[in-house]
Design a protein around this motif. Structure first.
Motif, PDB file in Angstrom:
ATOM      1  N   GLN A   1      -2.129  12.206  -3.059  1.00 17.21           N
ATOM      2  CA  GLN A   1      -1.175  11.305  -2.424  1.00 17.21           C
ATOM      3  C   GLN A   1      -1.070   9.973  -3.165  1.00 17.21           C
ATOM      4  O   GLN A   1       0.021   9.503  -3.464  1.00 17.21           O
ATOM      5  N   VAL A   2      -2.232   9.374  -3.471  1.00 22.80           N
ATOM      6  CA  VAL A   2      -2.218   8.054  -4.101  1.00 22.80           C
ATOM      7  C   VAL A   2      -1.759   8.137  -5.550  1.00 22.80           C
ATOM      8  O   VAL A   2      -1.015   7.267  -6.026  1.00 22.80           O
TER       9      VAL A   2
ATOM     10  N   LEU B   1       6.268   0.574   2.598  1.00 23.00           N
ATOM     11  CA  LEU B   1       7.320   1.172   1.781  1.00 23.00           C
ATOM     12  C   LEU B   1       8.702   0.862   2.362  1.00 23.00           C
ATOM     13  O   LEU B   1       9.633   0.527   1.627  1.00 23.00           O
TER      14      LEU B   1
ATOM     15  N   HIS C   1       4.917   2.248 -12.289  1.00 24.92           N
ATOM     16  CA  HIS C   1       3.951   2.897 -11.403  1.00 24.92           C
ATOM     17  C   HIS C   1       2.612   2.962 -12.138  1.00 24.92           C
ATOM     18  O   HIS C   1       2.420   3.778 -13.037  1.00 24.92           O
TER      19      HIS C   1
ATOM     20  N   ASP D   1       0.882  -1.162   0.000  1.00 25.02           N
ATOM     21  CA  ASP D   1       0.000   0.000   0.000  1.00 25.02           C
ATOM     22  C   ASP D   1       0.921   1.213   0.000  1.00 25.02           C
ATOM     23  O   ASP D   1       1.672   1.434   0.957  1.00 25.02           O
ATOM     24  N   VAL D   2       0.900   1.994  -1.060  1.00 30.07           N
ATOM     25  CA  VAL D   2       1.851   3.107  -1.194  1.00 30.07           C
ATOM     26  C   VAL D   2       1.572   4.242  -0.224  1.00 30.07           C
ATOM     27  O   VAL D   2       2.365   5.180  -0.135  1.00 30.07           O
ATOM     28  N   THR D   3       0.471   4.181   0.517  1.00 30.59           N
ATOM     29  CA  THR D   3       0.218   5.179   1.562  1.00 30.59           C
ATOM     30  C   THR D   3       0.634   4.660   2.938  1.00 30.59           C
ATOM     31  O   THR D   3       0.465   5.362   3.936  1.00 30.59           O
TER      32      THR D   3
ATOM     33  N   SER E   1       7.220   8.116  -3.599  1.00 32.11           N
ATOM     34  CA  SER E   1       7.299   7.119  -2.528  1.00 32.11           C
ATOM     35  C   SER E   1       7.778   5.775  -3.054  1.00 32.11           C
ATOM     36  O   SER E   1       8.669   5.142  -2.473  1.00 32.11           O
ATOM     37  N   LEU E   2       7.182   5.330  -4.156  1.00 33.67           N
ATOM     38  CA  LEU E   2       7.535   4.036  -4.734  1.00 33.67           C
ATOM     39  C   LEU E   2       8.975   4.043  -5.256  1.00 33.67           C
ATOM     40  O   LEU E   2       9.737   3.104  -5.024  1.00 33.67           O
TER      41      LEU E   2
ATOM     42  N   GLN F   1       3.632   3.659   5.238  1.00 31.92           N
ATOM     43  CA  GLN F   1       5.084   3.820   5.318  1.00 31.92           C
ATOM     44  C   GLN F   1       5.776   2.522   5.721  1.00 31.92           C
ATOM     45  O   GLN F   1       6.901   2.249   5.283  1.00 31.92           O
TER      46      GLN F   1
ATOM     47  N   TYR G   1       2.012  11.700  -5.415  1.00 32.82           N
ATOM     48  CA  TYR G   1       3.089  11.586  -4.436  1.00 32.82           C
ATOM     49  C   TYR G   1       3.632  10.164  -4.379  1.00 32.82           C
ATOM     50  O   TYR G   1       4.824   9.945  -4.106  1.00 32.82           O
ATOM     51  N   SER G   2       2.778   9.186  -4.669  1.00 34.06           N
ATOM     52  CA  SER G   2       3.201   7.786  -4.616  1.00 34.06           C
ATOM     53  C   SER G   2       4.290   7.465  -5.630  1.00 34.06           C
ATOM     54  O   SER G   2       5.031   6.487  -5.450  1.00 34.06           O
TER      55      SER G   2
END
Length: 263
Positions: free
Chosen positions: A126-127, A80, A99, A73-75, A134-135, A77, A130-131
């Protein structure tokens, strides 16, 4: 396919390790990226999470070869932070990342732009945008001699009917890809997007009035567009994952029948 010797063919991703997110149905662009990547010689690992994890597991069985599946789940942490360790259970390093992640709450779509609450906008950004950062950074420790990160986009140059805050999120995705390209170029990490035309995927079904997009492409695309065919976009992504675009980064490659270029 590239001929190295007479009668010997090697796929353009031969020997590469690729992580692919967003495989939920065999009609998705992500599924066909994973399929083509395997057919071109890559080892592929998939990610999924929540209710979608069971879908990913089932659809993975339709790939040419088995593919490990990691919960992500990329939200989250914790997910991640653990991603590199989980990938290493299956692959020693990564050469590419796909992605294929996007989501906007119902209130952020469908013509409700002026009334959407920040909480819903924040979720979409975010999803969906921003992901990408993050990814990419979660995978960064696995990049051996550089890597290619490819995201899936829907052209955000203009305001589309009822696309609303998802359009804003895609614009943020495009900007994020450029800043990542700037900061990770020193590590030989390429960041590019495929801006596909409309495809009838699970994500598309969540967009009210999706048929309006289909009508636009039927009327204006110079090349005939098929909303039921995700393969051209997948082929573009696989090309970017290969070594055939060694000096291309921060780019948006349009696989949309040419509509983006029409006045």
């Amino acid at each position: 396919m590239a001929d190295l010797e007479w009668g010997t063919e090697v796929g353009i991703l031969e020997g590469k390790n690729i992580l692919v997110t967003g495989v939920l149905t065999d009609g998705s662009i992500a599924f066909h990226i994973a399929r083509l990547a395997q057919e071109e010689g890559a080892q592929v690992v998939l990610t999924g999470f929540g209710r979608g994890l069971s879908l990913t597991t089932r659809i993975a069985g339709r790939l040419p070869k088995p593919a490990p599946i990691i919960e992500l789940d990329v939200t989250n942490q914790e997910h991640l932070d653990a991603l590199a360790t989980e990938v290493k259970k299956h692959l020693p390093h990564l050469d590419g990342v796909v992605h294929s992640i996007g989501f906007a709450p119902e209130a952020a779509l469908g013509g409700n732009f002026l009334n959407t609450a920040w909480e819903d906008v924040a979720t979409a950004v975010q999803v969906s945008a921003y992901s990408l950062k993050s990814l990419t950074m979660a995978c960064h420790p696995l990049f051996k001699d550089g890597a290619s990160v490819v995201g899936l986009d829907f052209d955000a140059q203009v305001a589309w009917p009822k696309y609303d805050w998802m359009g804003v999120a895609k614009a943020a995705l495009e900007s994020t890809s450029r800043y990542l390209a700037r900061d990770l170029g020193k590590d030989n990490v390429r960041i590019n997007l495929i801006a596909a035309g409309p495809i009838r995927t699970i994500a598309a079904k969540s967009i009210p009035g999706f048929n309006e997009f289909e009508n636009v492409w039927n009327e204006r695309s110079p090349l005939k567009w098929d909303v039921a065919d995700p393969v051209p976009a997948a082929q573009g992504a696989v090309a970017l994952l290969s070594d055939w675009f060694p000096k291309t980064t921060g780019e948006i490659i349009h696989v949309d029948g040419g509509l983006h270029a029409m006045g």
